[in-house]
Design a protein around this motif. Sequence first.
Motif: not given
Length: 362
Positions: A344-350, A87-99
């Motif tokens: 949630l994160l996919r919708q937010a990135a959109g 998912l991090a790779a998919e939304v990396s244009d808008e979010m930095l996801l940290v585990m």
Amino acid sequence: MNSSVSALPLSTLSPANEALTLRLPSSLQLKQQLPLSNALTRQVADHRQAVRAILDGEDSRLLVIVGPCSIHDPQCALEYAGNLARLAAEVSDEMLLVMRAYVEKPRTTVGWKGLAYDPHLDGSDDMAAGLSLSRHLMREMIDMGLPVATELLQPMAAGYFDDLLSWVAIGARTTESQIHREMASGLGMPVGFKNGTDGGVTVASDAMRSAAHPHRHFGVDSQGHPAIIQTPGNPDTHLVLRGGHGGPNYDRDSVARINRDLHKLAIPARIMVDCSHANSGKDPLRQPAVFNDVLEQRLQGDRSLIGMMIESHLFEGCQPLGSALQYGVSITDGCLGWTGTEQLLRQAAGQLRTQRPERQPA
């Protein structure tokens, strides 16, 4: 995973009410046993710089710390990390996801203290195995391409993980601690201080000001010897809002008031909202509502809101620690399930893509 570094008994003291002392490997020994490759060391440095760039406003992506309330099962932790990496790779244009890889848990009275303390979940407190397993898991997550975050609760444990971490939390109960402020002043990664359990931000503001300064303090060196530690000060701290006894503190009025308070103290206005704890009324399924409210504030122009934190596991809810555990369900605070987290994160990135065309390149 069983550690090959065993705790060595030094002495059994008497009478019976005195302490039993067991020797642990030094942080240097464990790092030598489970080293980080040069490539992964560079990756951690790049991830830390990416977090700093968000804090400094040089990168307009949203910082999201997401993962289990605590890690107790290595298999499901790595399954979750694999999902998050994709998912991090998919939304990396808008979010930095940290585990979120939390291996220590603060307890109000007593209870399971986390993977680093009791990895076998049976009260045996095999901390040598716990430290080794925790480091192994974090290294595996980094190898998946993820930045890793944790809460540092016991300063003596910090040296076992400090080379792996891209972001660190200091919790609501320890933000006031001088020892934790001194520790934060010497860490090489950004640190988020949570507001106190009363919901006020004075203690966290004091902590950020303290951690920004150099300190000399008592500590332990990498070989396990008592030492005087000299720190340079940490300029990369920020505030984490988690609500308090009086309720949430992520709403617009609260954020505006907190921004004014930070301005008066000449502290950079960079705020993360913890969507759990008092901000969600301790209901994990309310986290998306908190997240979306904060996202809307950000989309309407509040640039002080640099990120969010979500407690999320493979499956929602929580369960008591026992002999028959449900796979992928938290044994500490309740979590949002992966399906809901991903949505949630996919919708937010959109939303970020469509409503913020002026976003600066990462």
